[in-house]
Design an enzyme around this catalytic site. Structure first.
Site, PDB file in Angstrom:
ATOM      1  N   SER A  92     -11.054 -96.503 -72.731  1.00  0.00           N
ATOM      2  CA  SER A  92     -10.266 -95.197 -72.714  1.00  0.00           C
ATOM      3  C   SER A  92      -8.877 -95.428 -73.365  1.00  0.00           C
ATOM      4  O   SER A  92      -8.612 -95.780 -74.468  1.00  0.00           O
ATOM      5  CB  SER A  92     -10.356 -94.691 -71.147  1.00  0.00           C
ATOM      6  OG  SER A  92      -9.725 -93.703 -71.112  1.00  0.00           O
ATOM      7  N   HIS A 205     -13.019 -87.636 -70.128  1.00  0.00           N
ATOM      8  CA  HIS A 205     -14.150 -88.033 -70.823  1.00  0.00           C
ATOM      9  C   HIS A 205     -15.434 -86.928 -70.784  1.00  0.00           C
ATOM     10  O   HIS A 205     -16.370 -87.464 -70.684  1.00  0.00           O
ATOM     11  CB  HIS A 205     -14.551 -89.466 -70.646  1.00  0.00           C
ATOM     12  CG  HIS A 205     -13.452 -90.382 -71.131  1.00  0.00           C
ATOM     13  ND1 HIS A 205     -13.030 -90.454 -72.577  1.00  0.00           N
ATOM     14  CD2 HIS A 205     -12.528 -91.255 -70.238  1.00  0.00           C
ATOM     15  CE1 HIS A 205     -11.808 -91.504 -72.567  1.00  0.00           C
ATOM     16  NE2 HIS A 205     -11.540 -91.875 -71.148  1.00  0.00           N
TER      17      HIS A 205
END
Length: 319
Positions: A92, A205
Site C-alpha cells: 500500500s 483500496h
C-alpha cells in the site's frame, strides 16, 4: 558473490510513537533525512515521530508521511552500511518508498507526493465518515479462509470488495458498513476463524475511494516518473512493474484497487530463484507486519525476512 537484498516496505498502520529515534541518534544520515523532510513540507518531523500520541499518528495525513520518513531514514542508515536494495516492493503506502528505492522518483518528489496523498485521503475519509455518521464504511480482516473463498463471498455482496490479499490465512475486505456486516456473518458461516472490523479511517483500496483517486491523479499529472533501476513490484497487478508509465498509472489505481501482496511475494520469490546468488529479505520500516506475512510463504520458510527499524538491527547486518 555479493549479497543481494530485497526490501519490503510497510504501509499505513505500521506507525508507532517514537519510531526510529534511536536510529536517528546513531546515524547522522538518518537524522538528515528527517531534517530534510521537515524542510520540504514545513513540518517538524522529529516532533511528529517522537512526541505524537498514537491517535495523532494514526491520521492518514500524519501516518503516511511519518512512515515514509521512517523508511527513508532507515534506508539512509543501511546505505551507510553498504546495504542497498536489489529489488523492492511496498505494501500500500509502502509502494512510495519502494518507488524511491528503485529510482522512479527522487527524494523531494516522494516526500511531496506522500504528503499530498495523506492529506487527500484524510479529507476524503472524513467526508465519508460525516456522510455516514455512526455507519461509516471501513475494512474487515477475515482470518482462516483461503483468499479465493473470501473474494467469492465479497463478490456476491454489493459494496464489499476483497481489498488486501495479505496471506493464505488473511484477507482484508473493504466496503460499506452494512456490506461488511454481511461479509463478516457469511465468512464465519463459511468457516472463518475470526472476522475483525478494523480501526481504520476509511474503506481503502476499493471503489469507495474514487474521489481520493481523482484528486491524487491531478497531483501526479505533472510529475515525471523514471524507469525503475531495480526490479519493482506492483500492488495493482501483483507482478513486476515494467515501465514508468505503468507505475504512474498504478499509483492512481492503487487507491481503488486491491493489494495483491501474495502474488507479489510469489513473483519476488521466483525472481530470487531465477537470478540466484545470496539473497536476504529486509523490512526497512516501522513494525514487522511484512516479515510475518513473508514467513507464511514457502519462500519465507526457507529464507526468513528480517525487520530493520533500530540502530541495533542495522548494525547487526554484515558490513
Amino acid at each position: 558473490m555479493a549479497q543481494k537484498y530485497a526490501f519490503l516496505f510497510p504501509g499505513q498502520g505500521a506507525q508507532a510513537p517514537g519510531m526510529v529515534k534511536d536510529l536517528a541518534e546513531a546515524f547522522p544520515s538518518a537524522q538528515k533525512v528527517i531534517d530534510d523532510v521537515s524542510s520540504i513540507i514545513n513540518l517538524d518531523m522529529g516532533k511528529l515521530l517522537w512526541e505524537s500520541d498514537a491517535d495523532t499518528l494514526s491520521r492518514s495525513d500524519n501516518s503516511q508521511i511519518a512512515i515514509t520518513t521512517a523508511s527513508l531514514a532507515i534506508m539512509a542508515a543501511l546505505k551507510d552500511k553498504g546495504v542497498e536494495p536489489s529489488a523492492a516492493m511496498g505494501f500500500s503506502l509502502g509502494e512510495f518508498p519502494a518507488l524511491y528505492a528503485a529510482g522512479v522518483v527522487g527524494f523531494e518528489q516522494v516526500i511531496t507526493l506522500v504528503r499530498q496523498r495523506g492529506i487527500i485521503m484524510q479529507k476524503v475519509c472524513e467526508e465519508i465518515a460525516a456522510a455516514n455518521k455512526g455507519h461509516a464504511p471501513g475494512m474487515s480482516a477475515i482470518l482462516g479462509l483461503p483468499p479465493e473463498t473470501v473474494k467469492k463471498i465479497a463478490d456476491a455482496i454489493p459494496n464489499a470488495y476483497a481489498a488486501n490479499m495479505n496471506s493464505v490465512k488473511q484477507t482484508v475486505v473493504s466496503g460499506t458498513y452494512d456490506a461488511l456486516t454481511e461479509m463478516e456473518e457469511r465468512a464465519m458461516k463459511s468457516g472463518a476463524r475470526r472476522a475483525i472490523r478494523l480501526k481504520v479511517a476509511g474503506p481503502f483500496h476499493c471503489p469507495l475511494m474514487q474521489a481520493a483517486a481523482d484528486e491524487f491523479e491531478k497531483v501526479l499529472e505533472p510529475v515525471e516518473f523514471a524507469e525503475p533501476k531495480i526490479p519493482l513490484f506492483s500492488n495493482v497487478t501483483g507482478r513486476r512493474a515494467e515501465s514508468a508509465a505503468e507505475i504512474k498509472a498504478s499509483a492512481v489505481q492503487h487507491l481503488t484497487h486491491g493489494v495483491l501482496w501474495t502474488d507479489e511475494e510469489a513473483v519476488l520469490a521466483a525472481l530470487m530463484k531465477e537470478e540466484g546468488g545470496d539473497w536476504a529479505v529486509l523490512e526497512p520500516g516501522p513494525g514487522k507486519v511484512l516479515t510475518g506475512l513473508w514467513s507464511q510463504t514457502e519462500a519465507g520458510a526457507a529464507l526468513p525476512a528480517v525487520p530493520v527499524n533500530t540502530a541495533e538491527a542495522v548494525n547487526s547486518l554484515p558490513a
